[in-house]
Design a protein around this motif. Structure first.
Motif, PDB file in Angstrom:
ATOM      1  N   GLU A 192       0.827  -1.203   0.000  1.00 49.13           N
ATOM      2  CA  GLU A 192       0.000   0.000   0.000  1.00 49.13           C
ATOM      3  C   GLU A 192       0.864   1.256   0.000  1.00 49.13           C
ATOM      4  O   GLU A 192       1.862   1.342   0.716  1.00 49.13           O
ATOM      5  CB  GLU A 192      -0.912   0.014   1.233  1.00 49.13           C
ATOM      6  CG  GLU A 192      -1.876   1.202   1.238  1.00 49.13           C
ATOM      7  CD  GLU A 192      -2.673   1.312   2.531  1.00 49.13           C
ATOM      8  OE1 GLU A 192      -3.902   1.472   2.474  1.00 49.13           O
ATOM      9  OE2 GLU A 192      -2.050   1.235   3.618  1.00 49.13           O
ATOM     10  N   ASP A 193       0.457   2.223  -0.833  1.00 45.87           N
ATOM     11  CA  ASP A 193       1.109   3.529  -0.840  1.00 45.87           C
ATOM     12  C   ASP A 193       0.467   4.373   0.259  1.00 45.87           C
ATOM     13  O   ASP A 193      -0.658   4.857   0.113  1.00 45.87           O
ATOM     14  CB  ASP A 193       0.923   4.196  -2.209  1.00 45.87           C
ATOM     15  CG  ASP A 193       1.624   5.544  -2.294  1.00 45.87           C
ATOM     16  OD1 ASP A 193       2.112   6.038  -1.253  1.00 45.87           O
ATOM     17  OD2 ASP A 193       1.677   6.117  -3.396  1.00 45.87           O
ATOM     18  N   LYS A 194       1.182   4.542   1.370  1.00 47.28           N
ATOM     19  CA  LYS A 194       0.605   5.205   2.547  1.00 47.28           C
ATOM     20  C   LYS A 194       0.440   6.710   2.342  1.00 47.28           C
ATOM     21  O   LYS A 194      -0.197   7.380   3.150  1.00 47.28           O
ATOM     22  CB  LYS A 194       1.493   4.969   3.784  1.00 47.28           C
ATOM     23  CG  LYS A 194       1.940   3.522   4.021  1.00 47.28           C
ATOM     24  CD  LYS A 194       0.809   2.603   4.398  1.00 47.28           C
ATOM     25  CE  LYS A 194       1.286   1.233   4.877  1.00 47.28           C
ATOM     26  NZ  LYS A 194       1.960   0.428   3.863  1.00 47.28           N
ATOM     27  N   THR A 195       0.985   7.231   1.259  1.00 47.95           N
ATOM     28  CA  THR A 195       0.896   8.677   1.041  1.00 47.95           C
ATOM     29  C   THR A 195      -0.418   9.072   0.371  1.00 47.95           C
ATOM     30  O   THR A 195      -0.767  10.237   0.331  1.00 47.95           O
ATOM     31  CB  THR A 195       2.055   9.160   0.151  1.00 47.95           C
ATOM     32  OG1 THR A 195       1.965   8.538  -1.144  1.00 47.95           O
ATOM     33  CG2 THR A 195       3.394   8.820   0.783  1.00 47.95           C
ATOM     34  N   ARG A 196      -1.131   8.092  -0.181  1.00 46.77           N
ATOM     35  CA  ARG A 196      -2.392   8.387  -0.879  1.00 46.77           C
ATOM     36  C   ARG A 196      -3.585   7.962  -0.030  1.00 46.77           C
ATOM     37  O   ARG A 196      -3.572   6.895   0.577  1.00 46.77           O
ATOM     38  CB  ARG A 196      -2.461   7.651  -2.222  1.00 46.77           C
ATOM     39  CG  ARG A 196      -1.638   8.299  -3.308  1.00 46.77           C
ATOM     40  CD  ARG A 196      -1.898   7.655  -4.661  1.00 46.77           C
ATOM     41  NE  ARG A 196      -1.255   6.344  -4.785  1.00 46.77           N
ATOM     42  CZ  ARG A 196      -1.903   5.200  -4.869  1.00 46.77           C
ATOM     43  NH1 ARG A 196      -3.227   5.191  -4.842  1.00 46.77           N
ATOM     44  NH2 ARG A 196      -1.248   4.061  -4.983  1.00 46.77           N
ATOM     45  N   ARG A 197      -4.624   8.810  -0.008  1.00 46.66           N
ATOM     46  CA  ARG A 197      -5.840   8.465   0.732  1.00 46.66           C
ATOM     47  C   ARG A 197      -6.651   7.396  -0.006  1.00 46.66           C
ATOM     48  O   ARG A 197      -7.192   6.484   0.610  1.00 46.66           O
ATOM     49  CB  ARG A 197      -6.698   9.724   0.923  1.00 46.66           C
ATOM     50  CG  ARG A 197      -7.973   9.472   1.720  1.00 46.66           C
ATOM     51  CD  ARG A 197      -8.791  10.746   1.873  1.00 46.66           C
ATOM     52  NE  ARG A 197     -10.042  10.515   2.578  1.00 46.66           N
ATOM     53  CZ  ARG A 197     -10.996  11.411   2.724  1.00 46.66           C
ATOM     54  NH1 ARG A 197     -10.825  12.633   2.217  1.00 46.66           N
ATOM     55  NH2 ARG A 197     -12.105  11.118   3.376  1.00 46.66           N
TER      56      ARG A 197
END
Length: 1075
Positions: free
Chosen positions: A335-340
């Motif tokens: 998961e890309d934690k920077t995107r909501r």
């Protein structure tokens, strides 16, 4: 991250008194053999609660964060679970004589947490008020607040606050704690707010929310959806708080909370309909475990509960806990934690990489205690031990989650310093239960874990209580005649009735008057709350008797309300509605006492040509049965004692406009001896004359034509042309055309001239009363509905809408020349909503109810059988009851087609209009698409394999809707149905030959043409582009040709082994039929 081993001492401290379940019984709780040991163990847990939970409670607001390391964000959900854990230890300590103040401290800490949430929410009372009117994210109560100030911390557009289950679980534990003796609610203002929280959750069944995981759809794209777990929690909350006195034993009548029984029933029926699914995008979800077990105990339908739990355990259980749902990317390594939000095709990557949550082991340990299942307890305790470590104080801690690395290994997701407070709270509750320190009745004082008929009554007999389904329910009926003359006439037929005077002092109200009374419930000007929204009182609510300010009130059902819409004028429809009403009440009644239904008989009914059918119905009811349902007709005075009576103690005085609305008519002459003496309403008919040539003529000629015709339908059309050109306020001889149309509307209604009634109704842009709930009923049964003419603009209802939104949507998709269909299709929508509520099986296989096509099926049946049934050949002039009859017939075609010897072509045409498909059809399409890299094509519409297969999952609603849309592009209904059969055949061939794949696009049109060419060749017919004869072949013949065409298509690109068209034929025929 290496796991920390737990020492033997720690293990003993955690599982110290764990033995067999025989040790955990009521005797152990009544007589504690080892008092010293009990105090010692309780003190151990007191220390753990102090260090792990209370240490993280805000000293100002009482809120708790999600993680112990978070010092800024307070979470409502986690606060409630922490409060429940602290309260459970408080309950355990209450059996100790001298607890040195620990019990009081724990109880007050739980109160502080619950009041902290209450105070945060009361600051947002304006949102509750808005949410009652329109359920949307912008009006939702917040689920996160600043930990120490209680102020809003995330705006509505930054966080998904709409989580119905959070409010519901707060209500459940609020009632549990108050019942145990804690005082949480202090003032009348707070009572009013809690009553309004009930209104907040009442419509969970129709409110798409973001659910337990705060993300809504599994695609994590910001889209809310209807969740079974949220509905189940709301249903449980409504049951828990119904009749609860928020001041406890010291409360007054005005501190009692009331629940709308019909709202509860809608939540219950929709919840159980959705199970074992969670939502349209999530076939299975671990959030259903706390919904069906502790703390909600949302259903006691054992078969359904076991099926759902087994489904969750089978599909989501891992080595270190449970996945939340399949393809859940939250906190996983990819998961890309920077995107909501996620990209469209991203969730495919998360498959088999989902995090696993040990918290659900704890839920199932607690579930095992409630179920008295020692094997389940031991199984999940063993699993939980593998997911624990010791913190810096040496206390046991359950890991929050584990992250799989893709190679069979796991990493603990949170640091050893960050304790997941909700998981830890559940662990403490589980340990208190399994150690024998807490009894299930102390954790669940209101006995949610028991079926409703085994729970203690709240408030004595003053308030209605949920008591489950009666095994031999009798629906009581009171017949009220409008006049003594009508009463005397009915007596000649042996039907005993009472007049309004004869039931005095009991008052007879309409449900509208009861709505006005209920609007006083929860009103509080200081907090800015208006009370109960003006929602209709449903069939169950009008089946109770009410005590209001010393008066007894009986309400008649909505079906007897005089409506501005024309349906009430059809006596046959009213008769059918009465039967449906009685069936509905009998099927869904869940309260103590019998339901009492008030049936009104009016003089205008007596003059109706179909009143004889009403007499037949009353005679049937007199015998004690209504279509298999037990009924009992009696005098009201004799039925009161066995009725369900609700005391509306919150009412201080009855408003002036709430007197008996059903007034007795007096006649000097009590005359009619029988129906032959009664003057009947005149029957009316006229030839249909089209006025299309007036469209281009000047207004003066149209006005002259109006004066020169007696034809009602001509007048309708001419008024329509004027309205379309000049608007509804254009005046003719000083009278607005809208008023002239209204006058014609009532004239047509009195004459039962249905074409004229419908045309005028559409010109006046009328909508069916309460159409919104019926559309919602269709939606929550997993269907969508579309209105509009075939081949023209359609409006799809895929979410609940307000009446005004529905009106604008419906009238926007009909041209003024087709305007009569705007009301005709509303009728069909209404009847579909009623039918799906009582008989959902007749909609099996239909995913999207396209009303234009349903009307086409009804027209088709009129062609086939209309003359036999004595129906008008034009659907627009059928009575509302005949429309309902016709709809039922076409929806049940599979039940009567063989008996009525309906030919194959006609059956395919009818089923094709409905776009009804066989069981598991959409799963078969998925399997075919998986073997067709280039996709499937029909009538120029292409369903691509990618990104469809990567974006979606096999059983989700959005994929099924995509396939249905593809089929909708086929213009002829019979061709559509044969295409469905063809897909089933292709799926069968591919399932038997797993090595085969279609290398090119699977073009259904080409396969149909090939099959037809084979048919022509076999029968020495000239090959034609018109393949219609193929659709008339019986199923055994068509299967043979479609199978041969499919086999030949596959053979062009692949070797087909051990299969022949005869083999395919033997097993496919039945799977292709719609049943």
């Amino acid at each position: 991250m290496s796991s920390i081993k737990i020492s033997e001492t720690d293990t003993k401290k955690i599982y110290g008194r764990q033995a067999s379940l025989e040790d955990i019984n009521l005797d152990q709780f009544l007589k504690i053999s080892n008092y010293e040991e009990t105090i010692k163990q309780l003190d151990i847990y007191y220390g753990i609660v102090k260090r792990q939970l209370l240490q993280n409670q805000s000293e100002i607001t009482g809120l708790f964060p999600v993680l112990s390391t978070d010092k800024e964000v307070g979470s409502v959900r986690d606060t409630v679970y922490c409060a429940a854990s602290i309260w459970s230890l408080y309950q355990a300590y209450r059996r100790i004589d001298d607890d040195r103040g620990k019990s009081y401290e724990l109880g007050q800490s739980a109160v502080k947490a619950m009041r902290g949430v209450l105070e945060c929410w009361m600051k947002q009372s304006h949102k509750v008020e808005l949410f009652k009117q329109r359920q949307c994210s912008a009006h939702a109560l917040h689920c996160k607040f600043h930990l120490h100030t209680g102020e809003e911390i995330y705006s509505d557009d930054k966080y998904n606050h709409l989580q119905i289950d959070v409010v519901s679980i707060y209500i459940i534990f609020l009632v549990q704690m108050i019942t145990s003796g804690l005082q949480i609610i202090y003032t009348q203002d707070e009572v009013a707010f809690i009553q309004n929280l009930v209104y907040y959750v009442e419509r969970a069944y129709r409110t798409p929310d973001y659910g337990m995981w705060e993300r809504g759809s599994k695609y994590n794209d910001g889209t809310p959806e209807i969740h079974a777990s949220s509905i189940g929690m709301a249903k449980s909350a409504l049951e828990a708080i119904n009749g609860c006195n928020l001041f406890g034993d010291k409360g007054a009548s005005w501190s009692v909370v009331y629940v709308d029984i019909d709202a509860h029933n809608r939540n219950r029926s929709i919840f159980e309909t959705m199970l074992p699914r969670e939502s349209s995008s999530k076939g299975v979800d671990s959030s259903l475990i706390p919904t069906l077990s502790f703390p909600a105990f949302g259903s006691h339908e054992e078969r359904l509960v076991d099926l759902t739990k087994t489904n969750v355990i089978t599909r989501l259980r891992g080595k270190k806990g449970f996945k939340r749902f399949s393809r859940d990317g939250y906190l996983c390594r990819l998961e890309d934690k920077t995107r909501r939000y996620y990209h469209k095709a991203e969730i495919k990557d998360f498959e088999n990489n989902e995090c696993e949550w040990p918290m659900f082991y704890t839920f199932l340990i607690i579930d095992g205690v409630f179920r008295n299942n020692s094997e389940q307890i031991e199984e999940y305790q063993m699993e939980l031990r593998k997911c624990m470590y010791s913190d810096l104080n040496g206390d046991p801690v359950v890991s929050m989650f584990y992250v799989p690395d893709g190679e069979g290994m796991y990493t603990r997701g949170s640091s050893s310093q960050a304790i997941f407070l909700m998981g830890q709270s559940l662990f403490i509750i589980a340990q208190l239960l399994t150690a024998g320190l807490l009894h299930v009745n102390e954790l669940d004082p209101i006995r949610r874990y028991l079926p409703s008929y085994n729970r203690p009554r709240k408030g004595g007999s003053r308030y209605s209580a949920f008591q489950g389904t009666a095994t031999d329910l009798v629906v009581q009926i009171v017949l009220i005649a409008e006049s003594m003359r009508l009463q005397a006439m009915l007596m000649t037929y042996g039907i005993q009735t009472q007049t309004p005077h004869e039931v005095e002092p009991v008052q007879i109200w309409s449900s509208i008057q009861l709505i006005k009374i209920y609007q006083q419930l929860g009103v509080n000007d200081k907090v800015g709350l208006s009370g109960r929204p003006s929602r209709p009182i449903g069939s169950l609510g009008t089946s109770k008797l009410y005590r209001v300010c010393g008066s007894t009130v009986m309400c008649y059902p909505l079906i007897f309300e005089v409506s501005d819409f024309y349906l009430y004028r059809d006596m046959a429809l009213l008769i059918d509605d009465i039967k449906t009403e009685l069936q509905f009440v009998g099927k869904y009644w869940r309260l103590s006492g019998r339901p009492t239904v008030c049936l009104l008989i009016k003089e205008e009914h007596m003059r109706d040509p179909q009143f004889k059918e009403m007499l037949d119905l009353l005679a049937m009811l007199k015998k004690g049965y209504c279509d298999g349902m037990k009924v009992r007709i009696g005098r009201l005075q004799n039925l009161v004692s066995s009725s369900c009576t609700e005391h509306l103690d919150f009412v201080s005085e009855i408003p002036d406009n709430c007197e008996s609305s059903f007034v007795q008519i007096h006649h000097e002459y009590i005359g009619y001896q029988s129906l032959t003496d009664v003057p009947k309403a005149a029957a009316y008919n006229e030839n249909k004359i089209a006025c299309t040539d007036f469209h281009a003529r000047p207004i003066s000629e149209i006005v002259a034509a109006l004066h020169g015709t007696d034809s009602i339908f001509c007048q309708c059309q001419l008024y329509g042309i004027i309205t379309q050109r000049e608007g509804p306020h254009y005046e003719l001889n000083g009278t607005p055309v809208q008023d002239l149309i209204t006058e014609l509307y009532y004239k047509s209604g009195s004459l039962r001239y249905w074409r004229g009634v419908r045309y005028c109704s559409s010109l006046l842009r009328k909508t069916v009363d309460s159409i919104s709930p019926f559309i919602t009923t269709i939606l929550v049964n997993g269907k969508q509905i579309a209105v509009g003419m075939i081949g023209q603009k359609e409006v799809v209802f895929d979410r609940p809408m307000t009446p005004s939104e529905i009106q604008n949507a419906i009238y926007s998709c009909f041209s003024w020349t087709d305007t009569i269909h705007a009301v005709l299709q509303q009728e069909v929508v209404l009847y579909c909503g009623r039918m799906i509520a009582t008989n959902p099986d007749i909609f099996k296989g239909i995913l999207k109810i396209r009303v234009g096509w349903v009307v086409e099926a009804m027209k088709l049946y009129l062609e086939i059988k209309g003359a036999e049934l004595g129906m008008d050949s034009e659907i627009e002039n059928l009575s509302p009851f005949q429309i309902r009859q016709l709809l039922m017939i076409v929806l049940t075609v599979s039940q009567w087609a063989n008996n009525d010897k309906l030919n194959t072509l006609r059956r395919r045409q009818l089923e094709g209009c409905l776009c009804r498909v066989p069981n598991k059809f959409y799963n078969l399409v998925w399997d075919v698409l998986d073997r067709c890299p280039s996709g499937i094509q029909v009538q120029g519409h292409h369903l691509a394999a990618l990104p469809t297969l990567s974006n979606m999952s096999r059983g989700e609603l959005s994929f099924a809707l995509l396939v249905e849309e593809m089929l909708h592009h086929i213009p002829k209904s019979e061709r559509r149905q044969v295409s469905v059969e063809l897909i089933c055949i292709v799926a069968t061939i591919l399932s038997r030959n797993p090595e085969l794949r279609f290398q090119q696009v699977l073009d259904l049109d080409i396969l149909l043409e090939d099959a037809f060419h084979m048919y022509c060749k076999d029968h020495d017919l000239p090959i034609s582009n018109d393949i219609t004869p193929l659709f008339s072949l019986n199923y055994s013949q068509s299967v043979g040709y479609l199978a041969r065409a499919s086999v030949n298509s596959v053979l062009q690109k692949a070797a087909l082994t051990n299969v022949s068209s005869d083999e395919v034929h033997d097993n496919i025929e039945e799977s292709c039929k719609v049943s």
